[in-house]
Design an enzyme around this catalytic site. Structure first.
Site, PDB file in Angstrom:
ATOM      1  N   ASP A 371       0.820  -1.213   0.000  1.00 26.74           N
ATOM      2  CA  ASP A 371       0.000   0.000   0.000  1.00 26.74           C
ATOM      3  C   ASP A 371       0.857   1.267   0.000  1.00 26.74           C
ATOM      4  O   ASP A 371       1.858   1.345   0.711  1.00 26.74           O
ATOM      5  CB  ASP A 371      -0.867  -0.047   1.279  1.00 26.74           C
ATOM      6  CG  ASP A 371      -1.952   0.987   1.269  1.00 26.74           C
ATOM      7  OD1 ASP A 371      -2.000   1.793   0.338  1.00 26.74           O
ATOM      8  OD2 ASP A 371      -2.767   0.971   2.211  1.00 26.74           O
ATOM      9  N   LYS A 480      -0.905  -8.648  -4.604  1.00 23.91           N
ATOM     10  CA  LYS A 480      -1.609  -8.864  -3.333  1.00 23.91           C
ATOM     11  C   LYS A 480      -2.927  -8.108  -3.423  1.00 23.91           C
ATOM     12  O   LYS A 480      -2.936  -6.895  -3.623  1.00 23.91           O
ATOM     13  CB  LYS A 480      -0.750  -8.338  -2.182  1.00 23.91           C
ATOM     14  CG  LYS A 480      -1.399  -8.456  -0.807  1.00 23.91           C
ATOM     15  CD  LYS A 480      -0.360  -8.101   0.264  1.00 23.91           C
ATOM     16  CE  LYS A 480      -0.953  -7.874   1.625  1.00 23.91           C
ATOM     17  NZ  LYS A 480       0.032  -7.318   2.561  1.00 23.91           N
ATOM     18  N   ASN A 484     -10.072  -4.058   3.141  1.00 17.38           N
ATOM     19  CA  ASN A 484      -9.794  -3.673   4.526  1.00 17.38           C
ATOM     20  C   ASN A 484     -10.981  -3.120   5.300  1.00 17.38           C
ATOM     21  O   ASN A 484     -10.804  -2.272   6.171  1.00 17.38           O
ATOM     22  CB  ASN A 484      -8.646  -2.659   4.543  1.00 17.38           C
ATOM     23  CG  ASN A 484      -7.307  -3.369   4.468  1.00 17.38           C
ATOM     24  OD1 ASN A 484      -7.069  -4.324   5.187  1.00 17.38           O
ATOM     25  ND2 ASN A 484      -6.445  -2.919   3.574  1.00 17.38           N
ATOM     26  N   ASP A 538     -11.473 -17.909   2.407  1.00 17.28           N
ATOM     27  CA  ASP A 538     -12.488 -18.934   2.160  1.00 17.28           C
ATOM     28  C   ASP A 538     -12.169 -19.658   0.851  1.00 17.28           C
ATOM     29  O   ASP A 538     -11.360 -19.179   0.051  1.00 17.28           O
ATOM     30  CB  ASP A 538     -13.892 -18.302   2.137  1.00 17.28           C
ATOM     31  CG  ASP A 538     -14.047 -17.246   1.055  1.00 17.28           C
ATOM     32  OD1 ASP A 538     -13.869 -17.586  -0.133  1.00 17.28           O
ATOM     33  OD2 ASP A 538     -14.337 -16.077   1.382  1.00 17.28           O
ATOM     34  N   GLU A 613      22.494 -11.443  10.747  1.00 13.61           N
ATOM     35  CA  GLU A 613      21.062 -11.755  10.628  1.00 13.61           C
ATOM     36  C   GLU A 613      20.694 -12.050   9.172  1.00 13.61           C
ATOM     37  O   GLU A 613      19.926 -12.968   8.872  1.00 13.61           O
ATOM     38  CB  GLU A 613      20.223 -10.593  11.161  1.00 13.61           C
ATOM     39  CG  GLU A 613      20.252 -10.482  12.671  1.00 13.61           C
ATOM     40  CD  GLU A 613      19.616  -9.183  13.192  1.00 13.61           C
ATOM     41  OE1 GLU A 613      19.052  -9.220  14.279  1.00 13.61           O
ATOM     42  OE2 GLU A 613      19.718  -8.133  12.508  1.00 13.61           O
TER      43      GLU A 613
HETATM   44  C1  GLA Z   1      -3.985  -4.705   5.311  1.00  9.13           C
HETATM   45  C2  GLA Z   1      -3.073  -5.868   5.041  1.00  9.13           C
HETATM   46  C3  GLA Z   1      -1.639  -5.487   5.315  1.00  9.13           C
HETATM   47  C4  GLA Z   1      -1.273  -4.295   4.457  1.00  9.13           C
HETATM   48  C5  GLA Z   1      -2.234  -3.154   4.717  1.00  9.13           C
HETATM   49  C6  GLA Z   1      -2.016  -2.019   3.757  1.00  9.13           C
HETATM   50  O1  GLA Z   1      -4.057  -4.409   6.671  1.00  9.13           O
HETATM   51  O2  GLA Z   1      -3.443  -6.971   5.797  1.00  9.13           O
HETATM   52  O3  GLA Z   1      -0.797  -6.567   5.060  1.00  9.13           O
HETATM   53  O4  GLA Z   1      -1.304  -4.685   3.107  1.00  9.13           O
HETATM   54  O5  GLA Z   1      -3.584  -3.582   4.566  1.00  9.13           O
HETATM   55  O6  GLA Z   1      -2.904  -0.998   3.937  1.00  9.13           O
END
Ligand code: GLA
Length: 734
Positions: A371, A480, A484, A538, A613
């Site tokens: 995002d 992705k 939300n 789902d 790391e």
């Molecule tokens: C959701 C997703 C996160 C991220 C944010 C971005 O909360 O689960 O992984 O992508 O949105 O806004």
């Protein structure tokens, strides 16, 4: 043949490798349910049904003076309304005369080879090598001429039966559908059964809950417009004494991403009815003459080997028959790094390249720009809907950024939230009517965003065009797809007042059309689903995306429960799992072991890691790649229950030939001067010797499964162990 009609006793039997499912065209052509469970071949199971006058239970008029036949007590295949059955119904329809009646009687049945398809909704599919037969039974109401068509496909080898339903208005006037369930399953005795479900909340999805059946309707469902974080469209009915390894378990998994309902009703005679389908809340669907309504598919399985047996049936089936993406079977998934927890929205092209360069040293193959890359997005108050690159952030242009990432030997991925719109966006300013807002009322905001009216064709077309434009103009490997918020203000500007009860469902149909238009037209792109973490996880979503973000909660100890619960139905190969900064006290290696119970990746600022790391991460990325076939194709076993008191959580992946296994343990609690603890393996071959972690140490499968592996005691808290077990040539007696 997986489906047999026995003319003499009028039974229809669905037969899988280990199970039988039987119904009967019974008295007065009502369709009765006789049996589901371990195979009985096509033996007539109607002897179980006893008829006697039960009082206060109505009898169909045609029964005349025969008072022993009542639908209130008979086990039914599709419970109807206003016929003297006062238990929960599978259908509620309002006829053109205002009556709420549906008297469905069998008027036809057909048996065909192959799998049925639904025109409007996603379904599982049959591969060429699968033996699949389909049964279609028509129930007709002779007065309204409404037909309910029950569809069944029998996947013989997989031990899976799918069900779906079609309602056809063959009458001359419109009807309204108020409830339509995809599954109805009656058990003659359910007093000693339990209902298992996967409730949760944001950050804590799919925790496991088990309740005893008592005499009322137990409901599990979502009315949030999506299948939700709070419940999952999957339930198990099991024997009271069923455990992880033993006992009868019935699974019901609904291929639907919107509001759903499962009802389990224990009736006055201790009979149990399970119905599952679209939630009837605010559902009111008009069907004009000749129109068809399709209810979503439910995937049913039965195992007598407890929850593990049931999970294995779903894992195997969903790994092969749910999602056609080539990333499911043909191509190994890459190790990814996601920018979200590294930078949130505070990034530009330079920062992304820095993260990518550092991540490359950690064995990462794919950088995902989350995002914040589009419109004028600086925080979550703006720009959703404006799917154009923010040139102030990605100054070099998206195609150039992708090229630079590719030059590092890495692939590039991008984030979208297609269904949403910000009030502060060019899209909202241009088309406020595309938003779900009720005229004269201010819409509920959630994360300051609103939902687009996905039922509108213009909205669907806009999303398909604008998102495809981004995908087609740069070398995008991964997407992705997020959502939300839950839906509220259910309203569509293009539907008349009396049809607003269709919006919830039409939203989902519109969403699937957009997904078809973007995902199915980009077969080379790897898609991952997300909904504020693992809301809307789902099977319908997994039909489109091979993987899904389990939760925004990356804390590795919480993840143990999240992975445990999710694994009841969904295979590990679908579980998005990353290493992040969350869990400061947990060693990096333990985080890696936990993330290997999924698609494995990183969600942190790689530039902040020390060289040491980064080196450790590289080793872990390589280990994941090495164990990939075992994790993605093997059988997954839950060895402990993290919801019960205990000091460690363990799980195991076993190859199908049982020659190799990976057993993982996380010490979650250190007790002072505690006892020696052992973890028992599962699924090995008893009389085969297995080497442990490539060393000379070897034990028989029987020893590993019955005595177990002693877990080292003097270790720091949250230490993780991995035991790689490999079959040796030497046998136990050699
Ligand atoms: C959701 C997703 C996160 C991220 C944010 C971005 O909360 O689960 O992984 O992508 O949105 O806004």
């Amino acid at each position: 043949m997986g489906i047999v009609y026995n003319e003499k006793c009028r039974t229809l039997t669905l037969q899988t490798r280990n199970t039988s499912y039987q119904m009967k065209i019974g008295n007065l052509d009502y369709l009765l349910h006789l049996y589901y469970g371990p195979s009985v071949c096509d033996a007539d199971m109607s002897y179980q049904i006893r008829q006697y006058d039960r009082g206060f239970s109505g009898n169909p008029y045609e029964s005349r003076n025969e008072r022993t036949f009542s639908l209130d007590a008979q086990p039914q295949e599709f419970s109807t309304q206003q016929q003297g059955d006062f238990r929960t119904s599978s259908i509620e329809v309002v006829n053109s005369d205002g009556s709420y009646s549906f008297h469905g009687k069998v008027t036809d049945y057909q048996i065909q080879k192959g799998k049925y398809r639904l025109d409007t909704l996603p379904t599982v599919f049959a591969r060429e090598k699968d033996t699949v037969d389909t049964l279609q039974i028509t129930l007709t109401d002779q007065i309204s001429k409404v037909q309910v068509i029950l569809l069944y496909s029998v996947f013989e080898e997989a031990d899976i039966i799918t069900r779906a339903v079609r309602v056809v208005n063959e009458g001359t006037a419109s009807i309204r559908l108020k409830k339509i369930m995809s599954v109805c399953l009656d058990f003659l005795n359910g007093l000693h059964m339990d209902l298992v479900s996967l409730p949760g909340r944001y950050g804590q999805e799919r925790q496991v809950e088990r309740q005893h059946m008592t005499h009322h309707i137990h409901t599990i469902g979502s009315v949030r417009g999506s299948s939700s974080h709070q419940q999952n469209p999957f339930v198990i009915l099991c024997d009271r004494d069923a455990t992880e390894d033993h006992g009868n378990c019935y699974g019901f998994s609904l291929m639907y991403s919107g509001n759903f309902l499962a009802e389990a009703e224990l009736d006055q005679y201790d009979q149990l009815r399970l119905v599952m389908g679209i939630h009837p809340k605010q559902f009111d669907y008009e069907l004009k003459p000749q129109e068809i309504f399709e209810g979503p598919e439910a995937v049913m399985a039965f195992s007598r080997d407890g929850f593990t047996g049931l999970s294995h049936l779903y894992h195997d089936f969903y790994r092969t028959n749910l999602c056609a993406s080539k990333y499911v079977t043909e191509i190994q998934r890459p190790v990814l790094i996601n920018s979200w927890e590294a930078a949130f929205m505070d990034f530009d092209d330079v920062k992304l390249l820095e993260i990518a360069k550092a991540a490359r040293k950690m064995g990462v193959d794919l950088l995902v720009m989350d995002d914040g890359w589009f419109g004028k997005r600086e925080d979550d108050n703006s720009s959703l809907g404006d799917w154009v690159v923010n040139k102030d952030k990605i100054r070099c242009g998206l195609d150039h950024l992708v090229e630079e990432i590719n030059k590092l030997g890495m692939k590039f991925g991008i984030w979208f939230e297609p269904e949403m719109v910000s009030e502060d966006s060019d899209l909202y300013r241009a088309h406020p009517e595309w938003t779900m807002e009720i005229p004269g009322r201010r819409a509920v905001r959630s994360r300051n965003q609103m939902a687009l009216d996905m039922s509108r064709k213009e909205v669907q077309d806009y999303l398909i065009t604008s998102i495809n434009q981004i995908l087609d103009n740069a070398n995008i490997f991964y997407v992705k797809w997020d959502i939300n918020r839950s839906l509220a203000d259910i309203w569509s500007n293009v539907l008349p007042a009396e049809r607003q009860g269709e919006v919830y469902h039409r939203y989902i149909l519109g969403l699937y059309r957009v997904m078809d238009g973007i995902i199915k037209t980009h077969p080379d792109i790897l898609f991952e689903g997300c909904s504020g973490g693992g809301g809307r996880y789902d099977p319908a979503m997994l039909h489109y995306y091979p993987q899904y973000w389990v939760s925004d909660n990356n804390h590795p100890i919480d993840r143990l429960k999240l992975h445990y619960g999710t694994s009841f139905v969904y295979p590990v190969s679908t579980m998005g799992a990353h290493i992040s900064d969350s869990g400061k006290l947990v060693p990096l290696r333990t985080k890696a072991v936990v993330a290997m119970c999924g698609t494995f990746g990183y969600e942190l600022d790689a530039t902040h890691l020390t060289e040491e790391e980064q080196k450790l991460c590289k080793e872990q990325s390589e280990l994941f790649q090495k164990y990939y076939p075992l994790i993605f194709k093997g059988d997954y076993y839950r060895l402990t229950n993290p919801f019960e008191p205990g000091n460690m959580t363990a799980w195991q992946h076993v190859s199908k030939d049982r020659n190799e296994a990976l057993l993982s343990v996380v010490v979650t609690n250190l007790t002072c001067n505690g006892p020696q603890e052992y973890i028992r393996a599962k699924g090995l071959i008893p009389d085969v010797m297995y080497s442990v972690n490539g060393s000379k140490e070897a034990h028989s499968g029987s020893a590993l499964m019955n005595a177990g592996i002693p877990i080292e005691r003097e270790v720091p808290e949250y230490t993780a162990f991995q035991f790689h077990l490999k079959k040796q040539e030497q046998t136990v007696n050699a």
